[in-house]
Design a protein around this motif. Sequence first.
Motif, short mmCIF file in Angstrom:
data_model
loop_
_atom_site.label_atom_id
_atom_site.label_comp_id
_atom_site.label_asym_id
_atom_site.label_seq_id
_atom_site.Cartn_x
_atom_site.Cartn_y
_atom_site.Cartn_z
N LEU A 147 3.33 2.63 2.14
CA LEU A 147 2.55 2.07 3.25
C LEU A 147 2.58 0.54 3.23
O LEU A 147 2.77 -0.10 4.27
N THR A 148 2.39 -0.06 2.04
CA THR A 148 2.43 -1.53 1.97
C THR A 148 3.87 -2.02 2.23
O THR A 148 4.05 -3.06 2.87
N LEU B 97 6.16 -0.57 4.19
CA LEU B 97 6.41 -0.47 5.64
C LEU B 97 5.78 -1.65 6.38
O LEU B 97 6.38 -2.22 7.29
N THR B 98 4.53 -2.01 5.96
CA THR B 98 3.84 -3.15 6.58
C THR B 98 4.64 -4.44 6.35
O THR B 98 4.86 -5.21 7.29
N GLU B 99 5.10 -4.64 5.11
CA GLU B 99 5.92 -5.83 4.81
C GLU B 99 7.18 -5.86 5.68
O GLU B 99 7.51 -6.86 6.29
N LEU C 255 6.67 -6.76 9.34
CA LEU C 255 6.42 -8.18 9.59
C LEU C 255 7.66 -9.02 9.29
O LEU C 255 7.95 -9.99 9.99
N PHE C 256 8.43 -8.65 8.25
CA PHE C 256 9.64 -9.41 7.90
C PHE C 256 10.70 -9.25 8.99
O PHE C 256 11.32 -10.21 9.42
N ASN D 275 6.11 -10.90 13.52
CA ASN D 275 4.71 -10.78 13.96
C ASN D 275 4.60 -10.46 15.45
O ASN D 275 3.92 -9.53 15.85
N TYR E 137 6.15 -7.14 16.73
CA TYR E 137 5.33 -6.05 16.17
C TYR E 137 4.03 -5.93 16.97
O TYR E 137 3.63 -4.83 17.35
N ALA E 138 3.41 -7.09 17.27
CA ALA E 138 2.14 -7.09 17.99
C ALA E 138 2.29 -6.66 19.45
O ALA E 138 1.32 -6.26 20.09
N SER E 139 3.54 -6.74 19.97
CA SER E 139 3.74 -6.34 21.37
C SER E 139 3.98 -4.82 21.47
O SER E 139 4.26 -4.32 22.56
N MET E 140 3.85 -4.12 20.35
CA MET E 140 4.03 -2.65 20.32
C MET E 140 5.39 -2.26 20.85
O MET E 140 5.51 -1.40 21.73
N ILE F 227 6.34 1.27 17.00
CA ILE F 227 5.70 2.59 17.08
C ILE F 227 6.39 3.57 16.15
O ILE F 227 5.72 4.36 15.46
N ASN G 176 5.22 2.71 12.63
CA ASN G 176 3.84 3.18 12.44
C ASN G 176 3.80 4.70 12.31
O ASN G 176 3.03 5.24 11.52
N GLY H 74 4.55 5.69 8.89
CA GLY H 74 3.36 5.48 8.06
C GLY H 74 2.33 6.59 8.24
O GLY H 74 1.80 7.12 7.26
N ASN I 28 -2.79 -9.26 20.39
CA ASN I 28 -3.04 -7.85 20.74
C ASN I 28 -3.86 -7.13 19.67
O ASN I 28 -3.82 -7.52 18.50
N TYR J 46 -2.17 -2.64 17.09
CA TYR J 46 -0.72 -2.43 17.15
C TYR J 46 -0.15 -2.04 15.79
O TYR J 46 0.89 -1.40 15.72
N LEU K 238 0.20 -0.59 11.71
CA LEU K 238 -0.10 0.58 10.89
C LEU K 238 -1.48 0.41 10.25
O LEU K 238 -2.28 1.36 10.18
N TRP L 150 -4.15 1.26 12.73
CA TRP L 150 -4.22 2.70 13.00
C TRP L 150 -4.95 3.43 11.86
O TRP L 150 -5.80 4.28 12.11
N LEU M 289 -5.29 -1.99 1.54
CA LEU M 289 -4.02 -2.41 0.92
C LEU M 289 -3.03 -2.91 1.97
O LEU M 289 -2.37 -3.94 1.77
N THR M 290 -2.90 -2.19 3.09
CA THR M 290 -1.97 -2.65 4.13
C THR M 290 -2.51 -3.94 4.77
O THR M 290 -1.72 -4.83 5.11
N THR N 25 -1.72 -6.88 2.53
CA THR N 25 -0.29 -7.21 2.64
C THR N 25 -0.04 -8.02 3.92
O THR N 25 0.66 -9.04 3.89
N LEU O 169 1.16 -12.12 4.18
CA LEU O 169 2.37 -12.59 4.89
C LEU O 169 2.00 -13.49 6.06
O LEU O 169 2.70 -14.47 6.35
N PHE O 170 0.89 -13.18 6.76
CA PHE O 170 0.48 -14.01 7.90
C PHE O 170 0.03 -15.39 7.43
O PHE O 170 0.42 -16.40 8.00
N ASN P 11 5.71 -15.90 4.00
CA ASN P 11 6.71 -15.23 3.16
C ASN P 11 7.07 -16.04 1.92
O ASN P 11 7.07 -15.56 0.81
#
Lengths: 254, 254
Positions: free
Chosen positions: A193-194, A196-198, A201-202, A206, A209-212, A217, A220, A223, B128, B131, B133, B136, B193-194, B197, B201-202, B206
Amino acid sequence: MWQRTRSYDSEDNERGACEWCEYALVITLATVLLLGVSGLTVFWILYYREGFGWADDIPEKQFNLHPALMVAGFVTFSGFSVLLYRICRCLRRIYVKLLHAIFHALAMPCIVIGFLAVLDFHNKKGINNFYSLHSWIGLTAMGLFGLQYAVGFFSFLLLLICSKGTAGFRASLVPVHAAFGVLTFVLGVAACLTGLTEKALFTIGNETYASMSEESIVMNAIGVSIVGVAIVVLYTVRGTGGHRTRTVAAQHPS
Amino acid sequence: MWQRTRSYDSEDNERGACEWCEYALVITLATVLLLGVSGLTVFWILYYREGFGWADDIPEKQFNLHPALMVAGFVTFSGFSVLLYRICRCLRRIYVKLLHAIFHALAMPCIVIGFLAVLDFHNKKGINNFYSLHSWIGLTAMGLFGLQYAVGFFSFLLLLICSKGTAGFRASLVPVHAAFGVLTFVLGVAACLTGLTEKALFTIGNETYASMSEESIVMNAIGVSIVGVAIVVLYTVRGTGGHRTRTVAAQHPS
């Protein structure tokens, strides 16, 4: 649940039917989720991340092996292995143990190659290793996985050579192996999960990702499926490591 | 473990002493970790992130309420609440239930204000919502938390008005409430945890994160402490929701 039923509730037919329904439902749900999560990860990489590779011009393709193999190792194969051990009620115990060992043996190369893929990718790109929370959790999970495999293989398979003499030792080890097994699985899930989040964003970045975006999707959804797998597996092994397991183990230590 | 001891092993003194040692060790470890994780989060924000605020010139200070309050709500207060319920063996059952409800009631405003803090921060900055994980998982955890509180309060406290008539219903609800309670806690931990992470990064970025700056290590330490809390809490509640709990609940449904 169904193992317990045999000892306590077998006289209750109506309840028995319910338990069988639950049994079938959990097996179906678990199979769909365990295969689905790896399938979705491979789809994500092939469709959005240019597929896999090693030692070619695009090191990112080599990195792509990392999420796919880690999800296969820590979630799909490990998940099947844990579930099989808990739900196989018709097979002889030794076959169940062998299946448990074989599925973990399939997870092992996935985890090792998945680890080498990201290590080599970082070194090629000049990125530091082992700095993130994800890597700390992942390293702990890998260490525990190796330790559990070695201890499990030695104690529950090799020591069967001297079955009677080691019965007490093996029985006392069952709840410890089960508890650390659940811990390893949960840490593997947390690492996924961590990670996937990394990666979101990488790689997606940002703003996208924020624009969905479509890919956000899909990531997510991977996840969410991993969380689903964790729920089904933890549900199946609830009660493991407690008094009941010790009692059952003491009665049937092999 | 210790609850089980009363029913099964109380004749075994040596084992009893071991169980008490384990009991004392788990309580100490849990208290240190549960307080430590919130303490470390507040330290991180005060020392590296300019502290807290609301509706002033720096919206980031408002965001800072989000991690601090969510860790306090989902980890520290919820963790204490779950542990208290499982380890209080000397108090009357109704007092234990009230303590369980009070600690969850303390977690509630933390979670609500923590949620509003990030929602308002996103709206102010034009980012937004919902969006990632992380969001969610966090939303699911919040929904389950509210549902569990409402169902728990109604079923295990309000229905005591008609104690005898509702005993069967309440007993049948115990394993469901316990299983969904563990799920809510685990989802809360996964969201933390997510979220950590994402925040690393934000905000650290990085490259600084990868250089293992002081702040990176503090943030990773918060994550590791949260994993530690999860291990202790899951260890304490292992066996919850299974046959034994149902049997005990049927015997002492109030």
